[in-house]
Motif scaffolding. Structure first.
Motif, PDB file in Angstrom:
ATOM      1  N   CYS A 102      -2.868   6.803  -2.495  1.00  0.00           N
ATOM      2  CA  CYS A 102      -2.692   5.357  -2.342  1.00  0.00           C
ATOM      3  C   CYS A 102      -4.012   4.622  -2.561  1.00  0.00           C
ATOM      4  N   TYR A 189      -0.315   9.045  -8.834  1.00  0.00           N
ATOM      5  CA  TYR A 189      -0.851   7.761  -8.389  1.00  0.00           C
ATOM      6  C   TYR A 189      -0.444   6.612  -9.306  1.00  0.00           C
ATOM      7  N   GLN A 192       2.362   4.352  -7.748  1.00  0.00           N
ATOM      8  CA  GLN A 192       1.862   3.401  -6.752  1.00  0.00           C
ATOM      9  C   GLN A 192       1.005   2.318  -7.396  1.00  0.00           C
ATOM     10  N   TYR A 196       1.528  -1.661  -6.869  1.00  0.00           N
ATOM     11  CA  TYR A 196       0.460  -2.554  -6.417  1.00  0.00           C
ATOM     12  C   TYR A 196       0.192  -3.658  -7.437  1.00  0.00           C
ATOM     13  N   THR A 233       4.086  -4.651   0.160  1.00  0.00           N
ATOM     14  CA  THR A 233       3.776  -3.591  -0.794  1.00  0.00           C
ATOM     15  C   THR A 233       3.173  -2.384  -0.091  1.00  0.00           C
ATOM     16  N   HIS A 234       2.278  -2.632   0.865  1.00  0.00           N
ATOM     17  CA  HIS A 234       1.673  -1.529   1.620  1.00  0.00           C
ATOM     18  C   HIS A 234       2.747  -0.730   2.355  1.00  0.00           C
ATOM     19  N   VAL A 237       4.788   1.347  -0.242  1.00  0.00           N
ATOM     20  CA  VAL A 237       4.012   2.454  -0.810  1.00  0.00           C
ATOM     21  C   VAL A 237       3.798   3.550   0.226  1.00  0.00           C
ATOM     22  N   THR A 241       5.370   7.245  -0.329  1.00  0.00           N
ATOM     23  CA  THR A 241       4.424   8.348  -0.489  1.00  0.00           C
ATOM     24  C   THR A 241       4.649   9.422   0.561  1.00  0.00           C
TER      25      THR A 241
END
Length: 311
Positions: A102, A189, A192, A196, A233-234, A237, A241
């Motif tokens: 992340c 990655y 993600q 983002y 978004t955080h 994700v 993940t």
């Protein structure tokens, strides 16, 4: 005249009710495909797995009938030390992969959100590993990890002037899981990163302009505009993940097969081996139910913690 007014006043609620009923029917029709897919591919398989977990169902039918053994499979799982080793390994992998993957995705998204030359080309290049088959990635990285003459060992030896001895990346229990983390973070990655980027593009430019007028420097604009704008978004994700990390299987199956000394054994690899190599489908189904419950609990805890800290 009175009768006409009463008739018209009665017709208005009837028309409104018909309109509301039509809207409900339209909404139900739009939701139906998603509900059907979730029921067929998620809810029904879960209950079938739970039912199978309560039996001694083998992979291949046998002359002896299938018996209902209640929670015997779950008890055997909790008594198996290898299961707890696999659960610890995958928890350790998750703890490492979340900040690595992340963090790399977030940093890359911030970089590619700037007005750079060939920005779209760079975005495609950085996203390329995410759409590459994991099998292909494992074969390539297996060559890079080769002991003792692989490229990674050659680079370390050259940079250290021979002071660092070759590392058995996949054969040493101290390095095997770390190697899997490096491979997995690099391969995934890009997904993600795209998420983002979408979150960054959703933050209005007017907020940054207002912050500049107020005299906020780059760090303050990042901390007080970018970070609050990326809160949903955080959460997304982090949850995605975590779920993907607990499903770790392909890298282990191709590169280490759970070794060395069970240092990379994971819950999914443990489940697949029980179901297909040992042909104990009831036992494997019990493992899948436990894994589902663990991931669900962790995802719910993450959401509650992030809400509590207003992230």
């Amino acid at each position: 005249m009175v009768m006409q007014q009463s008739t018209s006043s009665t017709a208005v609620p009837v028309t409104a009710r018909r309109r509301d009923k039509g809207r409900l029917m339209q909404e139900a029709a739009m939701l139906a495909p998603a509900v059907i897919l979730l029921t067929v591919f998620l809810i029904v398989p879960f209950f079938l797995s739970f039912w199978t977990a309560m039996t001694n169902q083998p992979l291949v039918p046998r002359p002896t009938p299938v018996r209902f053994i209640w929670f015997s499979n779950f008890i055997r799982i909790f008594k198996d030390e290898l299961f707890w080793t696999a659960l610890w390994n995958v928890s350790r992998f998750t703890f490492w992969i979340i900040p690595a993957q992340c963090g790399l995705a977030f940093a890359t998204a911030l970089l590619l959100h700037q007005k750079l030359p060939l920005r779209n080309l760079l975005r495609g290049m950085f996203f390329l590993p995410a759409i590459t088959s994991m099998v292909v990635v494992c074969v390539i990285w297996g060559t890079l990890f080769q002991y003792p003459t692989g490229p990674f060992n050659q680079i370390l030896g050259f940079l250290s002037g021979g002071a660092i001895q070759p590392i058995d990346w996949l054969g040493d229990p101290q390095w095997a899981m770390f190697s899997i983390v490096l491979l997995s973070a690099w391969q995934a990655y890009g997904f993600q990163m795209i998420v983002y980027l979408a979150g960054l593009q959703g933050i209005p430019d007017e907020l940054y302009d207002a912050a500049k007028i107020d005299g906020a420097n780059a760090f303050r604009r990042f901390w007080h505009v970018t970070m609050p704008g990326l809160r949903p978004t955080h959460v997304f994700v982090l949850v995605i993940t975590t779920i993907q990390a607990f499903k770790l299987y392909t890298q282990v199956a191709i590169l280490t097969q759970g070794g060395p000394k069970s240092s990379t054994e994971t819950v999914v690899h443990y489940m697949v081996r029980a179901g297909f190599e040992e042909q104990k489908m009831g036992y494997a189904s019990a493992v899948s139910v436990i894994l589902f419950v663990i991931v669900l609990i962790i995802a719910l805890i993450q959401r509650q913690l992030l809400r509590r800290f207003d992230v």
